[in-house]
Design a protein around this motif. Structure first.
Motif, short mmCIF file in Angstrom:
data_model
loop_
_atom_site.label_atom_id
_atom_site.label_comp_id
_atom_site.label_asym_id
_atom_site.label_seq_id
_atom_site.Cartn_x
_atom_site.Cartn_y
_atom_site.Cartn_z
N GLN A 271 14.10 50.86 -40.27
CA GLN A 271 14.42 52.14 -40.88
C GLN A 271 13.31 53.13 -40.59
OE1 GLN A 271 15.36 51.96 -45.07
NE2 GLN A 271 16.40 53.93 -44.99
N GLU B 131 18.96 50.44 -39.67
CA GLU B 131 19.83 50.07 -38.56
C GLU B 131 19.54 48.65 -38.08
OE1 GLU B 131 19.25 52.38 -35.02
OE2 GLU B 131 17.11 51.95 -34.90
N LYS C 95 16.05 58.31 -41.77
CA LYS C 95 17.21 57.72 -41.11
C LYS C 95 17.73 56.52 -41.88
CE LYS C 95 16.09 59.19 -36.41
NZ LYS C 95 15.96 58.75 -34.99
N GLU C 96 18.95 56.14 -41.55
CA GLU C 96 19.54 54.96 -42.16
C GLU C 96 18.91 53.69 -41.58
OE1 GLU C 96 21.81 56.92 -44.73
OE2 GLU C 96 22.12 54.76 -44.46
#
Length: 124
Positions: free
Chosen positions: A39, A46, A43-44
């Motif tokens: 992460q 991933e 941002k998300e």
């Protein structure tokens, strides 16, 4: 239940390498499918890589294929992420995750247990 502790993060220059480790508690480590996620700020979280119980089935997100390698040592209750040719875009907190299922998972919601994360920073 399993507890996960990541280590091996740090600061590295672009083009360098790091190896992350994730130590798991418990006697049934080999029954878990394991994954690495990351992460970046803003941002998300991933998917990065995943591995089955035996180490023969592995999956990677496209951006790390050919640079990162996931592996595991069931005797040591540890999963690794070898990261080569690092770029600033790889900068993130990296999380280890465990999944109780027959198949590996590539989605965050498929994992049951998570570590606290380890910071990886790649300077340009």
């Amino acid at each position: 239940q399993v507890q996960l502790v990541e280590s091996g993060g740090g600061l590295v220059q672009a083009g360098g390498s790091l190896r992350l480790s994730c130590a798991a508690s418990g006697r049934t480590f080999s029954s878990y499918r394991m994954g690495w996620f990351r992460q970046a700020p803003g941002k998300e979280r991933e998917f990065v890589a995943a591995i089955d119980w035996s180490g023969t089935i592995r999956s990677y997100t496209d951006s790390v294929k050919g640079r990162f390698t996931i592996s595991r040592d069931n005797a040591k209750n540890t999963v690794y992420l070898q990261m080569n040719s690092l770029t600033p875009e790889d900068t993130a907190v990296y999380y280890c995750a465990a999944r109780q299922a027959l198949r590996i998972g590539v989605r965050r919601e498929e994992y049951d247990y998570w570590g606290q994360g380890t910071q990886v920073t790649v300077s340009s």
